[in-house]
Design a protein around this motif. Structure first.
Motif: not given
Length: 220
Positions: A138-142, A146-157, A200-208
């Protein structure tokens, strides 16, 4: 021997800008003939509007000829003056894919081409690299978004048929040939899909963030 060599030379089809041709027709042509999705067709249209042309491919010559014949047939039926040309595949930008690559960049094990815009962007990004090391995804992604709101992030498959996997792999190799920073991830909850929201989860289960040592063990 000459025919065999010619057969393996990749070919691309270039669509040229024409303001008299309806956008809807080009999008429909890209979908019906070239198998482009709506988002891919939109990207091609954006390239046409920006560069006055866009390319589809590269394809094997026989595939390119069949696509060109089919496209020209539909163009002839509708009466639109859309020009499509067949040409030997030119080096595209290894980052954005535009057919305007100008700079040859020599890496450790390969050579990639970059357009002027991506060269400038890469130079600017290299100057903005943070000094601190990241411990969590989440640190890298944030930092990166940094200039893009999370609500505007789109993933596609997208799923590719088997005969396209070699070309897709080559494109991925070019894309990640010279990353600004390449990271590995260690997820304790492997039974869950590693989605963008999970990263982007930043709690106790954050991806390391992790890396593999010479002994094959994963360090965090």
């Amino acid at each position: 021997m000459g025919e065999t060599q010619a057969e393996i030379v990749p070919v691309q089809l270039a669509l040229h800008d024409n303001e008299d041709v309806p956008r809807e027709f080009i999008v429909d042509l890209l979908g019906r003939v070239f198998g482009k999705s709506d988002s891919e067709a939109a990207s091609v249209m954006a390239a046409i509007e920006k560069h006055a042309m866009a390319v589809c491919g590269p394809y094997p010559p026989s595939v390119a000829d069949a696509l060109l014949e089919s496209a020209r047939r539909r163009i002839s039926i509708t009466g639109h003056a859309l020009r499509i040309t067949r040409e030997t595949a030119k080096p595209c930008c290894g980052l954005c894919g535009q057919p305007t690559a100008q700079s040859e960049v020599q890496l450790t094990d390969r050579t990639v081409w970059l357009c002027a815009d991506c060269m400038l962007a890469a130079a600017a990004a290299s100057l903005e690299l943070p000094e601190e090391e990241f411990n969590y995804a989440f640190g890298v992604l944030n930092w990166h978004f940094a200039d893009t709101p999370r609500s505007q992030l789109v993933t596609t498959v997208r799923q590719f048929p088997g005969h396209m996997r070699a070309d897709v792999q080559a494109a991925i190799d070019r894309l990640f040939a010279a990353p600004v920073r390449l990271l590995g991830l260690a997820d304790d909850r492997r039974y869950e899909t590693l989605s963008m929201s999970r990263l982007m989860q930043d709690d106790n289960f954050a991806v390391t963030i992790a890396w593999r040592t010479d002994t094959g063990q994963v360090s965090r």
